[in-house]
Design a protein around this motif. Sequence first.
Motif, PDB file in Angstrom:
ATOM      1  N   GLU A 125       0.841  -1.260   0.109  1.00  0.00           N
ATOM      2  CA  GLU A 125       0.142   0.434   0.281  1.00  0.00           C
ATOM      3  C   GLU A 125       1.190   1.170   0.120  1.00  0.00           C
ATOM      4  O   GLU A 125       1.732   1.650   0.576  1.00  0.00           O
ATOM      5  CB  GLU A 125      -1.083   0.126   1.047  1.00  0.00           C
ATOM      6  N   ALA A 126       0.618   1.747  -0.787  1.00  0.00           N
ATOM      7  CA  ALA A 126       1.067   3.878  -1.111  1.00  0.00           C
ATOM      8  C   ALA A 126       0.217   4.638  -0.745  1.00  0.00           C
ATOM      9  O   ALA A 126      -0.649   4.358   0.095  1.00  0.00           O
ATOM     10  CB  ALA A 126       1.835   3.773  -2.515  1.00  0.00           C
ATOM     11  N   ASP A 127       0.283   6.096  -0.641  1.00  0.00           N
ATOM     12  CA  ASP A 127      -0.264   6.787  -0.580  1.00  0.00           C
ATOM     13  C   ASP A 127      -1.362   6.813  -1.600  1.00  0.00           C
ATOM     14  O   ASP A 127      -2.007   7.854  -2.234  1.00  0.00           O
ATOM     15  CB  ASP A 127       0.444   7.973   0.141  1.00  0.00           C
ATOM     16  N   GLY A 128      -2.430   6.796  -1.773  1.00  0.00           N
ATOM     17  CA  GLY A 128      -4.008   6.140  -2.125  1.00  0.00           C
ATOM     18  C   GLY A 128      -4.129   5.771  -3.261  1.00  0.00           C
ATOM     19  O   GLY A 128      -4.865   5.472  -3.855  1.00  0.00           O
ATOM     20  N   PHE A 129      -2.942   4.791  -3.098  1.00  0.00           N
ATOM     21  CA  PHE A 129      -2.940   3.525  -4.297  1.00  0.00           C
ATOM     22  C   PHE A 129      -1.856   2.545  -3.469  1.00  0.00           C
ATOM     23  O   PHE A 129      -2.196   2.602  -2.585  1.00  0.00           O
ATOM     24  CB  PHE A 129      -2.642   4.021  -6.041  1.00  0.00           C
ATOM     25  N   SER A 130      -2.169   1.051  -4.492  1.00  0.00           N
ATOM     26  CA  SER A 130      -1.447  -0.581  -3.877  1.00  0.00           C
ATOM     27  C   SER A 130      -0.554  -0.047  -5.617  1.00  0.00           C
ATOM     28  O   SER A 130      -0.537   0.457  -6.547  1.00  0.00           O
ATOM     29  CB  SER A 130      -2.136  -1.456  -4.557  1.00  0.00           C
ATOM     30  N   VAL A 131       0.318  -0.572  -5.219  1.00  0.00           N
ATOM     31  CA  VAL A 131       2.079  -1.510  -6.474  1.00  0.00           C
ATOM     32  C   VAL A 131       2.184  -2.675  -5.943  1.00  0.00           C
ATOM     33  O   VAL A 131       2.145  -3.092  -5.117  1.00  0.00           O
ATOM     34  CB  VAL A 131       3.074  -0.325  -5.051  1.00  0.00           C
ATOM     35  N   PRO A 132       2.012  -2.988  -7.613  1.00  0.00           N
ATOM     36  CA  PRO A 132       2.391  -5.043  -7.175  1.00  0.00           C
ATOM     37  C   PRO A 132       3.406  -4.418  -7.172  1.00  0.00           C
ATOM     38  O   PRO A 132       4.161  -3.839  -7.732  1.00  0.00           O
ATOM     39  CB  PRO A 132       0.901  -4.852  -8.936  1.00  0.00           C
ATOM     40  N   LEU A 133       3.759  -6.052  -6.806  1.00  0.00           N
ATOM     41  CA  LEU A 133       5.325  -5.855  -7.301  1.00  0.00           C
ATOM     42  C   LEU A 133       5.529  -7.738  -7.072  1.00  0.00           C
ATOM     43  O   LEU A 133       4.411  -9.005  -7.035  1.00  0.00           O
ATOM     44  CB  LEU A 133       6.038  -6.606  -5.430  1.00  0.00           C
ATOM     45  N   ILE A 134       6.599  -8.385  -8.110  1.00  0.00           N
ATOM     46  CA  ILE A 134       6.635  -9.725  -8.416  1.00  0.00           C
ATOM     47  C   ILE A 134       7.444 -10.152  -7.393  1.00  0.00           C
ATOM     48  O   ILE A 134       8.611  -8.935  -8.045  1.00  0.00           O
ATOM     49  CB  ILE A 134       6.414  -9.974  -9.923  1.00  0.00           C
ATOM     50  N   VAL A 135       8.166 -11.041  -6.556  1.00  0.00           N
ATOM     51  CA  VAL A 135       9.388 -11.193  -5.761  1.00  0.00           C
ATOM     52  C   VAL A 135      10.138 -12.806  -6.642  1.00  0.00           C
ATOM     53  O   VAL A 135       9.453 -13.540  -6.580  1.00  0.00           O
ATOM     54  CB  VAL A 135       9.219 -11.104  -4.583  1.00  0.00           C
ATOM     55  N   PHE A 136      11.370 -12.420  -7.128  1.00  0.00           N
ATOM     56  CA  PHE A 136      11.960 -13.564  -7.661  1.00  0.00           C
ATOM     57  C   PHE A 136      12.991 -13.661  -6.449  1.00  0.00           C
ATOM     58  O   PHE A 136      13.616 -12.920  -6.335  1.00  0.00           O
ATOM     59  CB  PHE A 136      12.342 -12.963  -8.747  1.00  0.00           C
ATOM     60  N   PRO A 137      12.950 -14.514  -5.489  1.00  0.00           N
ATOM     61  CA  PRO A 137      14.018 -15.442  -4.432  1.00  0.00           C
ATOM     62  C   PRO A 137      15.287 -16.168  -5.594  1.00  0.00           C
ATOM     63  O   PRO A 137      15.301 -16.711  -6.003  1.00  0.00           O
ATOM     64  CB  PRO A 137      13.724 -16.031  -3.954  1.00  0.00           C
TER      65      PRO A 137
END
Length: 397
Positions: A125-137
């Motif tokens: 969650e950011a300020d008023g929007f969501s940030v989608p991520l993809i994590v590659f371990p």
Amino acid sequence: MHQLSADPTFHFELLRLLGHTAYNGADVSECLVAAGEIVPGDFESWYAAWNRRAERILSQVGSLKDPISIRDSYFRASTYSRAADFFLHGNPDDPRIASLWKQQAECFDKAIALLENPGYRVSVEADGFSVPLIVFPAGKKGDATKRPTLILGNGYDGSMEEMYHVHGAAAVERGYHVVVYEGPGQPLVRREQGLGLIHNWELVISPIVDFLMTQPFVDTSKIGLMGYSLGGYLAARAAAFEPRIAALIQIDGVYDFGMSPVFDSETALGKYGDPQDEASTQAVLKDPKVPTGMRWALGHGLWAFNVKTRQEFLESARKFSLVGIIDKIKCPVFVGDAANEMFFNGQPKMVADFLGDKATLVTFTDEDGAGEHCHMGTSRYSSQVMYEWFEEKIVKA
């Protein structure tokens, strides 16, 4: 360099797609077959050729048994679905913009689930929007070793999925965890949240860093941030306000988006009628006499910034500047430059000059096949150069 299309913009995008072959995102002959089916300057023929490639792969994948074959097929179908979407944004109501993206994401998710150490999606969650991520371990599945971590972000027109094939897989191979993401104006956030590009990119990056600080496998003293194309500005802006970034990589250096020749009032978008008139703007998009690059830059720009006229586009773009901000960057910076740079010519040197001793300016040339914007087609070579720098400056420092 051999030209893949008589249309310079199509040539560049074909080279970009061929570059995905380095890390399992495409196959050479599939790209060349598609190139042969595309009519120069014809956006619909571009869509049809790449959609045909994606559909053919998806028609075959159900019969496959080997997980590596299945994984690679889904990666390629995802890439070709994204390619089919690329020139459609001049009509923001085109339903294919949503359907192709849904297809590419589903294919990509099926592919990353079959990696030796599977990737996975997260939303912060950011300020008023969501940030989608993809994590590659990195490392083996279940390995909790604290490692350096790279946050990779695309720019004006590219996706987080593309970043995996361009530089993400190369980083994972070297033992770095990787997070790819998208913010406002970029593909998923623009589609799902309706938000246009913003210049204050620290609002996107700081929540990602917050997330990484909670992950037990992240060496929080060795977090690098990379920006690709316009992402070079976005990452630099974020690094100016985010002190937890240990190193910044610009592929390539961008100082001021408004200085790009695409906004020139005499030779580019500014010369086509009244820039404040929506009808005039639409006429540019529909005029086949307007060069492909201009039609695409305008159509995608209106979509990415979520505006209606060229004037609004230009006014928004002018906010994307490091003037008065660049001196706030305190970490070491890799500043890439391209010998044949077509969008930000001269700006990497400007960035390096302002940064002084903090910057390492590297010019990529045709001698290594790396002279095009973002060194398209040289994912292995360009990754080699910048990750050697990251290893020296951060990992072994």
